[in-house]
Design a protein around this motif. Structure first.
Motif, PDB file in Angstrom:
ATOM      1  N   HIS A 110       0.874  -1.181   0.000  1.00  0.00           N
ATOM      2  CA  HIS A 110       0.000   0.000   0.000  1.00  0.00           C
ATOM      3  C   HIS A 110       0.908   1.228   0.000  1.00  0.00           C
ATOM      4  O   HIS A 110       2.041   1.186   0.490  1.00  0.00           O
ATOM      5  N   ILE A 111       0.385   2.345  -0.528  1.00  0.00           N
ATOM      6  CA  ILE A 111       1.162   3.585  -0.527  1.00  0.00           C
ATOM      7  C   ILE A 111       0.260   4.739  -0.105  1.00  0.00           C
ATOM      8  O   ILE A 111      -0.877   4.866  -0.569  1.00  0.00           O
ATOM      9  N   LEU A 112       0.780   5.555   0.791  1.00  0.00           N
ATOM     10  CA  LEU A 112       0.055   6.719   1.284  1.00  0.00           C
ATOM     11  C   LEU A 112       0.897   7.956   0.958  1.00  0.00           C
ATOM     12  O   LEU A 112       1.983   8.140   1.495  1.00  0.00           O
ATOM     13  N   PHE A 113       0.372   8.796   0.050  1.00  0.00           N
ATOM     14  CA  PHE A 113       1.063  10.019  -0.333  1.00  0.00           C
ATOM     15  C   PHE A 113       0.719  11.138   0.655  1.00  0.00           C
ATOM     16  O   PHE A 113      -0.449  11.344   0.977  1.00  0.00           O
ATOM     17  N   VAL A 114       1.746  11.866   1.114  1.00  0.00           N
ATOM     18  CA  VAL A 114       1.554  12.945   2.093  1.00  0.00           C
ATOM     19  C   VAL A 114       2.140  14.241   1.516  1.00  0.00           C
ATOM     20  O   VAL A 114       3.323  14.281   1.189  1.00  0.00           O
ATOM     21  N   PRO A 115       1.379  15.326   1.335  1.00  0.00           N
ATOM     22  CA  PRO A 115      -0.044  15.434   1.664  1.00  0.00           C
ATOM     23  C   PRO A 115      -0.952  15.222   0.462  1.00  0.00           C
ATOM     24  O   PRO A 115      -2.163  15.262   0.601  1.00  0.00           O
ATOM     25  N   ARG A 116      -0.371  15.033  -0.749  1.00  0.00           N
ATOM     26  CA  ARG A 116      -1.181  14.922  -1.953  1.00  0.00           C
ATOM     27  C   ARG A 116      -0.744  13.736  -2.805  1.00  0.00           C
ATOM     28  O   ARG A 116       0.438  13.457  -2.926  1.00  0.00           O
ATOM     29  N   ARG A 117      -1.720  13.093  -3.406  1.00  0.00           N
ATOM     30  CA  ARG A 117      -1.457  12.048  -4.384  1.00  0.00           C
ATOM     31  C   ARG A 117      -0.927  12.699  -5.660  1.00  0.00           C
ATOM     32  O   ARG A 117      -1.271  13.831  -5.967  1.00  0.00           O
ATOM     33  N   SER A 118      -0.090  11.986  -6.389  1.00  0.00           N
ATOM     34  CA  SER A 118       0.537  12.571  -7.571  1.00  0.00           C
ATOM     35  C   SER A 118       0.401  11.638  -8.768  1.00  0.00           C
ATOM     36  O   SER A 118       0.842  10.485  -8.728  1.00  0.00           O
ATOM     37  N   LEU A 119      -0.189  12.156  -9.852  1.00  0.00           N
ATOM     38  CA  LEU A 119      -0.319  11.363 -11.079  1.00  0.00           C
ATOM     39  C   LEU A 119       1.051  11.078 -11.692  1.00  0.00           C
ATOM     40  O   LEU A 119       1.285   9.995 -12.246  1.00  0.00           O
ATOM     41  N   LEU A 120       1.947  12.053 -11.574  1.00  0.00           N
ATOM     42  CA  LEU A 120       3.305  11.845 -12.109  1.00  0.00           C
ATOM     43  C   LEU A 120       4.008  10.702 -11.387  1.00  0.00           C
ATOM     44  O   LEU A 120       4.675   9.868 -12.011  1.00  0.00           O
ATOM     45  N   CYS A 121       3.830  10.652 -10.059  1.00  0.00           N
ATOM     46  CA  CYS A 121       4.459   9.583  -9.275  1.00  0.00           C
ATOM     47  C   CYS A 121       3.841   8.228  -9.606  1.00  0.00           C
ATOM     48  O   CYS A 121       4.551   7.219  -9.717  1.00  0.00           O
ATOM     49  N   GLU A 122       2.547   8.211  -9.774  1.00  0.00           N
ATOM     50  CA  GLU A 122       1.884   6.943 -10.115  1.00  0.00           C
ATOM     51  C   GLU A 122       2.309   6.479 -11.509  1.00  0.00           C
ATOM     52  O   GLU A 122       2.469   5.268 -11.745  1.00  0.00           O
ATOM     53  N   GLN A 123       2.503   7.435 -12.425  1.00  0.00           N
ATOM     54  CA  GLN A 123       2.976   7.069 -13.761  1.00  0.00           C
ATOM     55  C   GLN A 123       4.387   6.496 -13.689  1.00  0.00           C
ATOM     56  O   GLN A 123       4.701   5.513 -14.392  1.00  0.00           O
ATOM     57  N   ILE A 135      -2.357  -2.309  -3.423  1.00  0.00           N
ATOM     58  CA  ILE A 135      -3.806  -2.486  -3.230  1.00  0.00           C
ATOM     59  C   ILE A 135      -4.472  -1.140  -2.945  1.00  0.00           C
ATOM     60  O   ILE A 135      -5.512  -0.814  -3.507  1.00  0.00           O
ATOM     61  N   HIS A 136      -3.867  -0.356  -2.064  1.00  0.00           N
ATOM     62  CA  HIS A 136      -4.383   0.979  -1.761  1.00  0.00           C
ATOM     63  C   HIS A 136      -3.362   2.024  -2.164  1.00  0.00           C
ATOM     64  O   HIS A 136      -2.198   1.947  -1.769  1.00  0.00           O
ATOM     65  N   ARG A 137      -3.812   3.018  -2.964  1.00  0.00           N
ATOM     66  CA  ARG A 137      -2.995   4.177  -3.305  1.00  0.00           C
ATOM     67  C   ARG A 137      -3.816   5.398  -2.907  1.00  0.00           C
ATOM     68  O   ARG A 137      -4.762   5.783  -3.601  1.00  0.00           O
ATOM     69  N   GLU A 138      -3.469   5.977  -1.784  1.00  0.00           N
ATOM     70  CA  GLU A 138      -4.297   7.069  -1.261  1.00  0.00           C
ATOM     71  C   GLU A 138      -3.430   8.245  -0.820  1.00  0.00           C
ATOM     72  O   GLU A 138      -2.204   8.155  -0.810  1.00  0.00           O
ATOM     73  N   GLU A 139      -4.097   9.354  -0.461  1.00  0.00           N
ATOM     74  CA  GLU A 139      -3.383  10.528   0.047  1.00  0.00           C
ATOM     75  C   GLU A 139      -3.808  10.806   1.474  1.00  0.00           C
ATOM     76  O   GLU A 139      -4.929  10.497   1.877  1.00  0.00           O
TER      77      GLU A 139
END
Length: 538
Positions: A110-123, A135-139
């Motif tokens: 699982h990954i928790l982005f702090v403080p914001r989720r990033s489309l660039l990082c997910e790419q 399983i979980h990709r959240e902010e």
């Protein structure tokens, strides 16, 4: 519950509990035993929100720092990455995940982005072939972290110009919609650090400020030399002294610290002496306890008295450590030069003390702070003075610092004087930034925090409150950057009916950081104005 966060008119403990609840909910989504892999930068801020005991309650069994190669062995079902949205961190995470897949057995990631989720990082994770492993990709919206009852921080490295634009955009988007939230603050003052580059360059002279100057305070904690805190035993000759740094938490939950933190250091000794006598007298009371009731009352007070004695011992040791520095000849010489610059003396020529510091290869940070202070107090240095300092610094500390000097110039901290006019004297006189007569023991002005210099940022806050910025329009025009004022109309039902004696609450938001001396000055101003001011900074 953190009681020290709830003592003011704005209960900041509510904010802390909200982010704790959000954290618990995320952990419970990941059913089973867990290991957390931390982006090291986040461990300090998270420590103010949730201790290990809370994580343990939600089946966190192991914690690791995010590093390359394989993760340490852990017999857990879930591995959770707590990270900032940084591309370079995604590369390390991918390396960790791939090495775990090869190791087996299968884990849930699982990954928790702090403080914001990033489309660039997910790419980036997708390009590295591991995005599907999560399983979980959240902010986790850890935007404002309560440090104390009147202090919040974003702990963000990149928040500088975003806040004002974000607020104006929100206002535009919500125009016409019915605002149903009762306002907590009456006023918000946004202060860009570029408006006042002088204050962070000067040496802070409050108790808390000097702790930070000498040892550094990180996320409310300080690490101190252990030998001062070792219990003294007779006959051991100083053997077996501890080698691990003494780590102390510093906030207003500690009664003595709350009392002395914002005082000028020269006023701290008398307070500690007075406290020592009070605590000693309290312990002597045990001899006067005759009846069962009196003994019982004394025993009930004992834990508080012992805590007070321990607190006094700690702060006496800290004060001794600080005094060793502040009574040195070099500290006095440095402070003299700083105060000469801030009061407008000899800012336009090469300074002998700075020359000596470079020749003796003193700390580069110390030298750069002094040179930048001189530059700011002179609205830039004469070209020949600037060139001389640069040449001496590069020859002494190495030519790799060309980039350091370039970055200081980009930030406006070090620059050549253009146009031949020095605006600082006008700013200093109009805003009364330098006060010759300062009462450090019983101050009457915010200038006590620097023993003469009133922080420009806090003086602006003071003048905004009374009589208003219209009285200083000339100065506002020569300060860096634009200034603006926005008013937010409220529906009649949400307009605050002020009770007799109730004061306005102002949130002051520093974009680019704040010093402990400025916070002390704001607290003093709050008491002086009989109002309540809260400080926040990225």
């Amino acid at each position: 519950m953190a009681a020290h966060l709830s003592y003011g008119r704005v209960n900041l403990n509510v904010l802390r509990e909200a982010v704790r609840r959000e954290l618990r909910e995320f952990l419970d989504k990941c059913a089973g035993s867990k290991a957390i892999v931390w982006d090291e930068y986040l461990t300090g801020p998270f420590g103010l929100i949730a201790q290990y005991s809370l994580l343990k309650e939600h089946e966190v069994e192991k914690m690791f720092t995010l590093k390359g190669n394989r993760l340490p062995a852990a017999d857990v079902k879930n591995i959770i990455f707590f990270v900032r949205p940084r591309l370079e961190l995604m590369d390390i995470i991918a390396e960790n995940v791939l090495s775990e897949d090869r190791r087996g057995p299968t884990r849930d990631f699982h990954i928790l982005f702090v403080p914001r989720r990033s489309l660039l990082c997910e790419q980036r994770l997708k390009d590295l072939g591991v995005l599907g492993s999560f399983i979980h990709r959240e902010e986790y919206s850890l935007d404002l972290i309560p440090f104390d009852g009147d202090l919040l921080s974003m702990e963000s490295e990149g928040a500088f110009k975003q806040v004002a634009n974000m607020m104006i955009r929100m206002k535009r988007e919500f125009t016409g919609s019915q605002n149903s939230i009762f306002p907590v603050f009456d006023n918000l003052l946004l202060l860009d650090r570029n408006v006042d580059l002088l204050t962070p360059l000067a040496t802070q002279l409050t108790y808390e400020g000097l702790i930070d100057e000498i040892y550094g305070i990180q996320n409310s904690y300080v690490k101190l030399p252990p030998e001062k805190f070792a219990p003294k035993k007779q006959g051991d000759g100083g053997k077996d002294l501890p080698t691990e740094a003494k780590k102390l938490q510093l906030n207003s939950a500690e009664e003595l610290y709350a009392e002395i933190r914002d005082k000028n250091f020269n006023a701290v000794g008398s307070v500690l002496s007075k406290k020592a006598k009070i605590i000693s007298a309290a312990f002597e009371e045990r001899h006067n306890a005759k009846t069962v009731g009196e003994i019982k009352q004394f025993v009930s007070q004992l834990p508080h008295m012992q805590a007070a004695r321990g607190s006094l011992a700690n702060h006496t040791s800290i004060a001794e450590l600080i005094k060793d520095v502040t009574t040195s000849e070099d500290f006095f010489d440095k402070l003299t030069v700083e105060q000469e610059f801030m009061s407008g003396i000899d800012t336009d020529k090469v300074n002998n003390y700075i020359e000596d510091c470079i020749a003796q290869k003193h700390s580069l940070i110390k030298v750069l702070r002094l040179v930048c202070l001189q530059s700011v107090c002179n609205s830039g240095l004469k070209q020949k003075v600037l060139d001389y300092y640069k040449r001496e610094i590069l020859q002494t500390y190495g030519y790799e610092h060309i980039l350091t000097l370039h970055n200081l110039e980009k930030a406006g901290l070090l620059k050549p004087q253009t146009g031949g006019r020095n605006n600082y004297p006008t700013i200093r006189k109009t805003l009364r930034l330098w006060m010759d007569d300062v009462n450090e023991q019983n101050p009457t002005d915010i200038s006590y925090v620097y023993s003469g210099y009133a922080p420009l940022s806090v003086r602006l806050a003071q003048l905004l409150s009374r009589p208003g910025w219209r009285s200083i329009e000339e100065v506002l025009r020569i300060l860096p950057g634009p200034h603006f004022e926005e008013r937010q109309p409220l529906p009649t039902g949400l307009q605050k009916k002020r009770q007799p004696g109730e004061n306005r609450v102002t949130l002051i938001f520093f974009l680019g950081g704040v010093t402990f001396a400025e916070i002390a000055a704001l607290r003093f101003l709050s008491q002086l104005e009989d109002g309540e001011i809260r400080a926040s900074f990225p």
